[in-house]
Motif scaffolding. Structure first.
Motif, PDB file in Angstrom:
ATOM      1  N   ALA B 175      10.061   4.863   5.509  1.00 55.74           N
ATOM      2  CA  ALA B 175       9.203   4.049   6.363  1.00 55.74           C
ATOM      3  C   ALA B 175       7.881   3.746   5.669  1.00 55.74           C
ATOM      4  CB  ALA B 175       8.953   4.773   7.684  1.00 55.74           C
ATOM      5  N   SER B 176       7.256   4.778   5.101  1.00 51.01           N
ATOM      6  CA  SER B 176       5.960   4.536   4.439  1.00 51.01           C
ATOM      7  C   SER B 176       6.155   3.623   3.239  1.00 51.01           C
ATOM      8  CB  SER B 176       5.324   5.865   4.026  1.00 51.01           C
ATOM      9  OG  SER B 176       6.169   6.544   3.126  1.00 51.01           O
ATOM     10  N   ASP B 177       7.273   3.779   2.569  1.00 48.21           N
ATOM     11  CA  ASP B 177       7.589   2.936   1.423  1.00 48.21           C
ATOM     12  C   ASP B 177       7.728   1.470   1.858  1.00 48.21           C
ATOM     13  OD1 ASP B 177       8.206   2.625  -1.315  1.00 48.21           O
ATOM     14  OD2 ASP B 177      10.340   2.461  -0.806  1.00 48.21           O
ATOM     15  N   SER B 178       8.380   1.245   3.008  1.00 51.98           N
ATOM     16  CA  SER B 178       8.540  -0.122   3.532  1.00 51.98           C
ATOM     17  C   SER B 178       7.178  -0.751   3.810  1.00 51.98           C
ATOM     18  CB  SER B 178       9.343  -0.119   4.828  1.00 51.98           C
ATOM     19  OG  SER B 178      10.659   0.242   4.557  1.00 51.98           O
ATOM     20  N   VAL B 179       6.275   0.032   4.427  1.00 49.19           N
ATOM     21  CA  VAL B 179       4.943  -0.498   4.740  1.00 49.19           C
ATOM     22  C   VAL B 179       4.216  -0.850   3.446  1.00 49.19           C
ATOM     23  CG1 VAL B 179       2.736  -0.003   5.852  1.00 49.19           C
ATOM     24  CG2 VAL B 179       4.851   0.838   6.879  1.00 49.19           C
ATOM     25  N   LEU B 180       4.346   0.008   2.434  1.00 49.03           N
ATOM     26  CA  LEU B 180       3.697  -0.277   1.144  1.00 49.03           C
ATOM     27  C   LEU B 180       4.253  -1.558   0.527  1.00 49.03           C
ATOM     28  CD1 LEU B 180       3.487   3.326  -0.353  1.00 49.03           C
ATOM     29  CD2 LEU B 180       1.548   1.792   0.046  1.00 49.03           C
ATOM     30  N   ARG B 181       5.528  -1.757   0.670  1.00 49.14           N
ATOM     31  CA  ARG B 181       6.144  -2.994   0.161  1.00 49.14           C
ATOM     32  C   ARG B 181       5.589  -4.202   0.896  1.00 49.14           C
ATOM     33  NH1 ARG B 181      10.771  -0.299  -0.076  1.00 49.14           N
ATOM     34  NH2 ARG B 181      11.594  -1.123   1.881  1.00 49.14           N
ATOM     35  N   ASP B 182       5.540  -4.070   2.257  1.00 46.67           N
ATOM     36  CA  ASP B 182       5.012  -5.178   3.060  1.00 46.67           C
ATOM     37  C   ASP B 182       3.612  -5.559   2.596  1.00 46.67           C
ATOM     38  OD1 ASP B 182       7.307  -5.068   4.496  1.00 46.67           O
ATOM     39  OD2 ASP B 182       6.442  -4.047   6.256  1.00 46.67           O
ATOM     40  N   ARG B 183       2.827  -4.510   2.312  1.00 52.47           N
ATOM     41  CA  ARG B 183       1.435  -4.791   1.953  1.00 52.47           C
ATOM     42  C   ARG B 183       1.296  -5.217   0.493  1.00 52.47           C
ATOM     43  NH1 ARG B 183      -2.058   0.203   4.571  1.00 52.47           N
ATOM     44  NH2 ARG B 183      -1.199   0.111   6.680  1.00 52.47           N
ATOM     45  N   SER B 209       1.038   2.275  10.434  1.00 52.84           N
ATOM     46  CA  SER B 209       0.245   1.043  10.410  1.00 52.84           C
ATOM     47  C   SER B 209      -1.250   1.333  10.300  1.00 52.84           C
ATOM     48  CB  SER B 209       0.545   0.197  11.651  1.00 52.84           C
ATOM     49  OG  SER B 209       0.341   0.981  12.806  1.00 52.84           O
ATOM     50  N   GLY B 210      -1.682   2.479  10.820  1.00 53.50           N
ATOM     51  CA  GLY B 210      -3.098   2.796  10.770  1.00 53.50           C
ATOM     52  C   GLY B 210      -3.549   3.405   9.445  1.00 53.50           C
ATOM     53  N   PHE B 211      -2.607   3.721   8.557  1.00 57.31           N
ATOM     54  CA  PHE B 211      -2.954   4.359   7.283  1.00 57.31           C
ATOM     55  C   PHE B 211      -3.632   3.368   6.340  1.00 57.31           C
ATOM     56  CE2 PHE B 211      -0.431   8.459   6.697  1.00 57.31           C
ATOM     57  CZ  PHE B 211      -0.229   8.646   8.048  1.00 57.31           C
ATOM     58  N   SER B 212      -4.597   3.855   5.539  1.00 54.04           N
ATOM     59  CA  SER B 212      -5.156   3.013   4.472  1.00 54.04           C
ATOM     60  C   SER B 212      -4.107   2.936   3.358  1.00 54.04           C
ATOM     61  CB  SER B 212      -6.426   3.648   3.930  1.00 54.04           C
ATOM     62  OG  SER B 212      -6.084   4.847   3.249  1.00 54.04           O
ATOM     63  N   ASP B 213      -4.290   2.022   2.430  1.00 53.11           N
ATOM     64  CA  ASP B 213      -3.348   1.901   1.316  1.00 53.11           C
ATOM     65  C   ASP B 213      -3.241   3.222   0.553  1.00 53.11           C
ATOM     66  OD1 ASP B 213      -2.960  -0.632   2.101  1.00 53.11           O
ATOM     67  OD2 ASP B 213      -3.914  -1.587   0.361  1.00 53.11           O
ATOM     68  N   THR B 214      -4.384   3.812   0.289  1.00 48.39           N
ATOM     69  CA  THR B 214      -4.376   5.084  -0.446  1.00 48.39           C
ATOM     70  C   THR B 214      -3.677   6.167   0.376  1.00 48.39           C
ATOM     71  OG1 THR B 214      -6.591   4.401  -1.073  1.00 48.39           O
ATOM     72  CG2 THR B 214      -5.842   6.571  -1.850  1.00 48.39           C
ATOM     73  N   TYR B 219       0.909   9.631   1.353  1.00 52.56           N
ATOM     74  CA  TYR B 219       2.013  10.078   2.202  1.00 52.56           C
ATOM     75  C   TYR B 219       3.358   9.844   1.534  1.00 52.56           C
ATOM     76  CZ  TYR B 219       5.017  11.386   5.952  1.00 52.56           C
ATOM     77  OH  TYR B 219       5.970  12.048   6.660  1.00 52.56           O
ATOM     78  N   GLU B 220       3.498   8.637   0.962  1.00 51.65           N
ATOM     79  CA  GLU B 220       4.785   8.284   0.336  1.00 51.65           C
ATOM     80  C   GLU B 220       5.125   9.291  -0.761  1.00 51.65           C
ATOM     81  OE1 GLU B 220       7.440   6.622  -2.647  1.00 51.65           O
ATOM     82  OE2 GLU B 220       5.303   6.951  -2.976  1.00 51.65           O
ATOM     83  N   ARG B 221       4.133   9.596  -1.603  1.00 44.13           N
ATOM     84  CA  ARG B 221       4.370  10.555  -2.692  1.00 44.13           C
ATOM     85  C   ARG B 221       4.660  11.962  -2.132  1.00 44.13           C
ATOM     86  NH1 ARG B 221       6.628   9.742  -6.850  1.00 44.13           N
ATOM     87  NH2 ARG B 221       7.553   8.325  -5.366  1.00 44.13           N
TER      88      ARG B 221
END
Lengths: 267, 457
Positions: B175-183, B209-214, B219-221
């Motif tokens: 899920a976090s990976d998907s959000v990173l891709r979207d962004r 959705s509320g997470f900053s890019d960093t 989280y993803e890592r």
């Protein structure tokens, strides 16, 4: 034909050998079948069936000895092999090829454990033998026999069922009676032991909540059956004792499948 | 930065591999303590049994619902390993979703299947935890089964919880990976348009959705590392746990008994003695059917009649002990146990393994020649337990991976009877009746045929 007119014969292997004959089958009676008062009636019922269908059979009589099953399972391997090898000497001496027995413990031992010690025979349990007779039409239970509508439940013995996967033969035999066959909750591969195997028959059970045979009889009684059919001398005693323990010996009877067939035949 | 992660990953992987290899060697050494026994015969039949019982989980389906649930975990475990392969390669090569560009059209389908399985595994693990600790399935309860002490219960809880955490890590990682891709952040942007959202994890995206890019990258890592480190630790843990059945279940079934269940194994060393006693010609090992030795090595010195300790058992008995999952199906089918006797086939297996591990501990501190003065019989398994067995083979029949507790019971009985002459008195009476009267009762052998007098009554 009334039974009084007929004379049943029980030839021994020694008699046969003396007259230069060989029987089709050896009927291995077993210790219980020879000495236990209740199981002697099963032996007799089976012998009457053998006479009735005219099969050439013989017994060892005094030359028979315990197969060694309870000794082996209790851990006395030495005694087991002594018994086994003496028996094999006798059996091979008479050139025995095919054995029928009403005891699943003898059946299992003769069939599975004697070959490695030099005793190779075709061994069948009397339930399989009776199943064969019924399939061939040699045994027919007449219509309106005393079993119609009676509820019978069959107790699987471990050494016939789980140990050797003979589940259907005794049931087929009972089906021929035209009775109402009811199954217990734990049957076939999941059947519950009567509590006698592995040498337990010959000693007091270890302390526990109840005896195994009582547990099993409670299950049998819960089917509403008036007859508990068995195919093993030890199951016979254990089930009968359990029925007594529950004070139901007036309404519930324990029979071996061969006794039921003999009754159905009027033998 | 990336290279440090790669180095750390390779180190973690190597350390795990090294540690597991050490554990495997130790367990193999323990199994080899057992006596030789040829279980390499009839390979076709063995393979068939393994395919049916181990791969096909045939015996698990005795209870359909439980069978299905176990199958979900089993299939999930096997199939999710494909994903682990990618994770490991990514870890070594410093790539991200290595396979995606090469198998673009099927990649999302695969991940969707993995996610479905992950949800399945997660759900079933939750149900299994509930069955154990809330619904209290009787066979897992210490009040009824004294072998279910703290450790077996904790072991089960650890495994189930670990699997749940691993699956959560996997799903939230996606899920976090998907959000990173979207962004379109960093290297994640490279897979934008190639890798879509996945079946399950798409619904978890709002969590991030509320997470900053960093924050997202962290989280993803973290989830990625947790997932793979979790798997590596799990792999090590398994070697200490009843969960070893996931590996040993297969060989255990392959090498299981092929003969009819009622057949008790012959003791060739006794055959010789009996042949001598009866004055019969002694069959040599070569022409006898005794297959107790491996290949053509000379017959081993007779140590003991029967088994007192694990060394006297066969290697397959010891492998059985390591393969046992302590599920207790044997014990709930055991007539002695059902009626309140002390015997529990599961305890027999657990005792055997505990004894092996005690010996292993001795090895660690004192070297492989170490011997203590304890034994499986008496220190672990008591005469009362052994004497209660009816040899009905219900335990053997019940085991989903063909373990044979009865074989161990029988060998211990043999030791007690033949080496210690310590059978219950009424058994000794039965033995002497057989010996003297040819029947287990005290009747004269000459009366054996008396029943025939009654056939015409």
């Amino acid at each position: 034909m009334s039974t009084t007119e007929k004379t049943y014969k029980v030839p021994t292997m020694a008699d046969m050998a003396a007259s230069g004959e060989e029987p089709e089958i050896l009927f291995w009676v077993g210790c219980a079948g020879s000495f236990d008062d209740r199981y002697k009636r099963v032996t007799i019922a089976f012998v009457r069936i053998l006479n009735h269908v005219g099969i050439k059979f013989a017994v060892l009589g005094p030359e028979e000895a315990c197969t060694g099953d309870p000794a082996r399972r209790a851990g006395n391997e030495f005694l087991f092999q002594m018994q086994a090898m003496s028996n094999i000497q006798v059996l091979n001496g008479y050139n025995v090829k095919k054995i029928v027995t009403a005891c699943p413990h003898c059946f299992n031992t003769l069939k599975n454990e004697y070959p490695e010690l030099g005793g190779n025979y075709e061994v069948i349990h009397h339930s399989q033998f009776l199943q064969g007779l019924i399939n061939e039409g040699r045994v027919k239970v007449k219509d309106g026999q005393p079993f119609k509508g009676r509820r019978i439940t069959f107790h699987d013995s471990c050494y016939l069922g789980r140990a050797n996967k003979v589940y259907e033969a005794p049931r087929d035999v009972l089906a021929a009676l035209d009775a109402d066959l009811v199954e217990m909750k734990r049957v076939r591969a999941n059947g519950l032991c009567c509590g006698a195997g592995g040498g337990q028959y010959f000693k007091e059970p270890e302390p526990g909540k109840k005896d195994v045979n009582v547990e099993r009889v409670e299950e049998a009684l819960s089917t509403g059956a008036d007859t508990i059919a068995v195919a093993c001398p030890f199951c016979m005693t254990m089930m009968s004792d359990g029925v007594k323990n529950k004070n139901r010996e007036d309404s519930v009877r324990v029979f071996d499948i061969s006794e039921l067939i003999a009754q159905g035949q009027g033998l | 930065m990336e290279i440090i992660q790669q180095i750390l990953f390779v180190v973690a992987l190597g350390a795990t591999g090294w540690y597991i290899a050490k554990r495997v060697r130790l367990i193999a050494q323990a199994i080899k303590l057992g006596r030789p026994e040829n279980r390499y015969d009839h390979p076709d039949e063995r393979l068939k049994t393994m395919l049916l019982v181990a791969f096909g989980q045939k015996k698990m389906f005795t209870n359909l619902l439980v069978g299905i649930m176990h199958f979900v975990i089993y299939a999930g475990f096997l199939i999710v390993n494909l994903e682990v392969l990618e994770i490991i390669l990514d870890g070594i090569l410093g790539t991200h979703r290595l396979f995606a560009p090469y198998i673009t059209p099927i990649y999302p389908i695969l991940i969707d299947v993995f996610e479905l399985l992950a949800v399945g595994v997660l759900t079933v693990c939750v149900i299994f935890l509930c069955r154990r600790f809330i619904a209290k399935v009787p066979r897992f309860q210490q009040e009824r089964h004294r072998e279910m002490t703290r450790w077996p219960r904790t072991d089960a809880a650890i495994i189930l919880t670990a699997e749940i955490l691993l699956m959560i890590a996997f799903l939230t990682w996606n899920a976090s990976d998907s959000v990173l891709r979207d962004r379109g952040v960093g290297h994640y942007a490279e897979l934008k348009g190639i890798v879509p959202d996945f079946l399950i994890s798409q619904f978890l995206k709002p969590l991030f959705s509320g997470f900053s890019d960093t924050g997202l990258i962290v989280y993803e890592r973290t989830a990625w590392w947790l997932h793979i480190l979790g798997i590596l630790s799990f792999a090590i843990y398994v070697t200490y746990s009843k969960h070893l059945h996931i590996a040993l279940g297969f060989p255990n079934v392959y090498f299981s008994d092929l003969q009819p269940k009622g057949e008790m194994q012959n003791m060739p060393e006794i055959t010789k003695e009996v042949q001598l006693a009866l004055g019969l010609p002694v069959t040599t090992e070569a022409d006898g059917s005794q297959a107790n030795d491996n290949g053509d090595q000379p017959p081993a010195e007779i140590g003991r009649f029967g088994a007192k300790d694990v060394q006297d058992l066969k290697w397959i008995n010891l492998m059985n002990a390591y393969s046992c999952t302590e599920c207790g199906r044997c014990t709930s089918a055991c007539p002695a146990n059902i009626t309140g006797k002390k015997l529990s086939p599961r305890k027999i297996m657990m005792d055997t393994r505990d004894r092996l591990e005690e010996i292993q501990d001795g090895w660690k501190t004192n070297g492989f020649d170490y011997k203590d003065d304890k034994s499986l019989l008496n220190d672990y398994i008591t005469a009362e337990e052994l004497n209660a067995c009816t040899t009905c083979q219900a335990c053997v029949n019940a085991c989903p991976i063909n373990i044979n507790p009865l074989d161990i019971i029988l060998q211990l009985r043999r030791y007690r009877v033949m080496e210690e002459s310590d059978a219950p008195a009424s058994w000794n009476a039965m033995f002497s009746n057989i010996e003297n009267n040819m029947a287990p009762w005290k009747f004269s052998p000459s009366d054996r045929f008396n029943w025939a007098d009654q056939v015409n009554d």
